[in-house]
Write a protein that holds these residues in place. Structure first.
Motif, PDB file in Angstrom:
ATOM      1  N   LEU A   1      25.793   4.877 -23.354  1.00 49.99           N
ATOM      2  CA  LEU A   1      26.959   4.292 -23.365  1.00 49.99           C
ATOM      3  C   LEU A   1      26.424   2.752 -23.948  1.00 49.99           C
ATOM      4  CD1 LEU A   1      28.520   4.928 -19.980  1.00 49.99           C
ATOM      5  CD2 LEU A   1      29.516   5.364 -22.199  1.00 49.99           C
ATOM      6  N   THR A   2      25.290   2.399 -23.668  1.00 47.20           N
ATOM      7  CA  THR A   2      24.832   0.912 -24.327  1.00 47.20           C
ATOM      8  C   THR A   2      24.842   1.163 -25.700  1.00 47.20           C
ATOM      9  OG1 THR A   2      23.883   0.406 -22.289  1.00 47.20           O
ATOM     10  CG2 THR A   2      23.043  -0.847 -24.012  1.00 47.20           C
ATOM     11  N   LYS A   3      24.132   2.386 -26.298  1.00 46.37           N
ATOM     12  CA  LYS A   3      23.971   2.475 -27.690  1.00 46.37           C
ATOM     13  C   LYS A   3      25.234   2.569 -28.244  1.00 46.37           C
ATOM     14  CE  LYS A   3      21.644   5.842 -30.624  1.00 46.37           C
ATOM     15  NZ  LYS A   3      20.773   6.792 -30.779  1.00 46.37           N
ATOM     16  N   PHE A   4      26.413   3.438 -27.646  1.00 42.47           N
ATOM     17  CA  PHE A   4      27.441   3.370 -28.218  1.00 42.47           C
ATOM     18  C   PHE A   4      28.180   2.170 -28.270  1.00 42.47           C
ATOM     19  CE2 PHE A   4      32.243   3.572 -27.677  1.00 42.47           C
ATOM     20  CZ  PHE A   4      32.544   4.392 -28.652  1.00 42.47           C
ATOM     21  N   ALA A   5      28.176   1.246 -27.448  1.00 42.09           N
ATOM     22  CA  ALA A   5      28.966   0.001 -27.211  1.00 42.09           C
ATOM     23  C   ALA A   5      28.213  -0.970 -28.382  1.00 42.09           C
ATOM     24  CB  ALA A   5      28.651  -0.795 -25.971  1.00 42.09           C
ATOM     25  N   ALA A   6      26.609  -0.971 -28.437  1.00 47.33           N
ATOM     26  CA  ALA A   6      26.034  -1.697 -29.611  1.00 47.33           C
ATOM     27  C   ALA A   6      26.543  -1.540 -30.832  1.00 47.33           C
ATOM     28  CB  ALA A   6      24.569  -1.475 -29.208  1.00 47.33           C
ATOM     29  N   LYS A   7      26.622   0.075 -31.329  1.00 46.63           N
ATOM     30  CA  LYS A   7      26.938   0.320 -32.501  1.00 46.63           C
ATOM     31  C   LYS A   7      28.526  -0.113 -32.924  1.00 46.63           C
ATOM     32  CE  LYS A   7      24.698   4.660 -33.337  1.00 46.63           C
ATOM     33  NZ  LYS A   7      24.687   5.934 -33.517  1.00 46.63           N
ATOM     34  N   LYS A   8      29.404  -0.252 -31.857  1.00 46.99           N
ATOM     35  CA  LYS A   8      30.607  -0.407 -31.952  1.00 46.99           C
ATOM     36  C   LYS A   8      30.831  -2.094 -32.145  1.00 46.99           C
ATOM     37  CE  LYS A   8      32.781   3.396 -32.180  1.00 46.99           C
ATOM     38  NZ  LYS A   8      33.345   3.782 -33.225  1.00 46.99           N
ATOM     39  N   LEU A   9      29.895  -2.893 -31.383  1.00 48.61           N
ATOM     40  CA  LEU A   9      30.057  -4.292 -31.497  1.00 48.61           C
ATOM     41  C   LEU A   9      29.129  -4.685 -32.594  1.00 48.61           C
ATOM     42  CD1 LEU A   9      29.702  -5.038 -27.735  1.00 48.61           C
ATOM     43  CD2 LEU A   9      31.574  -5.095 -29.301  1.00 48.61           C
ATOM     44  N   ASN A  10      28.171  -4.124 -33.214  1.00 47.43           N
ATOM     45  CA  ASN A  10      27.529  -4.687 -34.423  1.00 47.43           C
ATOM     46  C   ASN A  10      28.281  -4.970 -35.458  1.00 47.43           C
ATOM     47  OD1 ASN A  10      24.960  -5.146 -35.285  1.00 47.43           O
ATOM     48  ND2 ASN A  10      24.612  -2.933 -36.284  1.00 47.43           N
ATOM     49  N   GLY A  11      29.451  -4.476 -35.527  1.00 46.94           N
ATOM     50  CA  GLY A  11      30.405  -4.722 -36.894  1.00 46.94           C
ATOM     51  C   GLY A  11      30.784  -6.123 -36.720  1.00 46.94           C
ATOM     52  N   LEU A  12      30.910  -6.642 -35.602  1.00 49.06           N
ATOM     53  CA  LEU A  12      31.453  -7.913 -35.449  1.00 49.06           C
ATOM     54  C   LEU A  12      30.686  -9.230 -36.198  1.00 49.06           C
ATOM     55  CD1 LEU A  12      32.355  -7.642 -31.765  1.00 49.06           C
ATOM     56  CD2 LEU A  12      33.788  -7.411 -33.672  1.00 49.06           C
ATOM     57  N   SER A  13      31.125 -10.236 -36.400  1.00 47.52           N
ATOM     58  CA  SER A  13      30.734 -11.245 -36.910  1.00 47.52           C
ATOM     59  C   SER A  13      29.509 -11.992 -36.024  1.00 47.52           C
ATOM     60  CB  SER A  13      31.610 -12.275 -37.544  1.00 47.52           C
ATOM     61  OG  SER A  13      32.317 -12.965 -36.404  1.00 47.52           O
ATOM     62  N   ILE A  14      28.446 -11.244 -35.571  1.00 52.60           N
ATOM     63  CA  ILE A  14      27.458 -11.754 -35.018  1.00 52.60           C
ATOM     64  C   ILE A  14      26.571 -12.754 -35.489  1.00 52.60           C
ATOM     65  CG2 ILE A  14      25.815  -9.729 -35.606  1.00 52.60           C
ATOM     66  CD1 ILE A  14      24.742  -9.806 -32.795  1.00 52.60           C
ATOM     67  N   TYR A  15      26.309 -12.759 -36.954  1.00 57.02           N
ATOM     68  CA  TYR A  15      25.403 -13.551 -37.531  1.00 57.02           C
ATOM     69  C   TYR A  15      26.160 -15.003 -37.840  1.00 57.02           C
ATOM     70  CZ  TYR A  15      23.141  -9.290 -38.467  1.00 57.02           C
ATOM     71  OH  TYR A  15      22.509  -8.059 -38.269  1.00 57.02           O
TER      72      TYR A  15
END
Length: 155
Positions: A84-98
């Protein structure tokens, strides 16, 4: 030949479904955690019964059976949480984190010289770990929290 091969394939699939379907279902990804925990629950009952049949210490069997069940539950809990953490990280990775952390180019390893000893390696290692923790914090906590503040529970 087409009819014969078609009928042969149909009979073969029927035989597999009748004799081996349970193996497929218990090893498929959605059912695997339930199967593993179920096997631990069965051990919690079967091991003490086997100890009682062999006139062995039943308390030891109860302890081993309970340990088997608890181990299966703990393993599947950790595995499911990791997925679940891996899934959440993949989904959230596309956000403007940088936007919050700086550009990914600023993290390139080409800017750091090769360390000569352990002390020289400690600072870049700590900085790298700190960047990773900041990025994980932003990905898993800060961005969803800000999204929640912005949109509320409506999604």
């Amino acid at each position: 030949w087409g009819t014969v091969l078609g009928e042969l394939a149909c009979r073969w699939i029927e035989d597999i479904c009748a004799t081996q379907l349970h193996k497929f279902i218990t090893s498929s990804s959605p059912f695997k955690p339930f199967s593993h925990v179920g096997a631990g629950a069965v051990n919690m009952v079967i091991i003490p019964l086997e100890e009682a049949k062999c006139n062995g210490p039943v308390v030891s069997g109860i302890r081993r059976g309970t340990a088997s069940f608890a181990g299966a539950v703990a393993f599947e809990t950790l595995t499911t949480t990791a997925r679940l953490t891996k899934f959440a990280a993949k989904k959230l990775n596309g956000l403007s984190i940088y936007r919050h952390l700086g550009s990914p180019e600023s993290y390139s390893s080409g800017q750091i010289a090769t360390p000569r000893n352990m002390n020289a390696a400690a600072r870049p290692a700590i900085e790298s770990l700190s960047r990773g923790l900041r990025e994980a914090n932003a990905t898993i906590i800060i961005i969803p929290y800000r999204e929640y503040q912005r949109t509320g529970t409506s999604g």
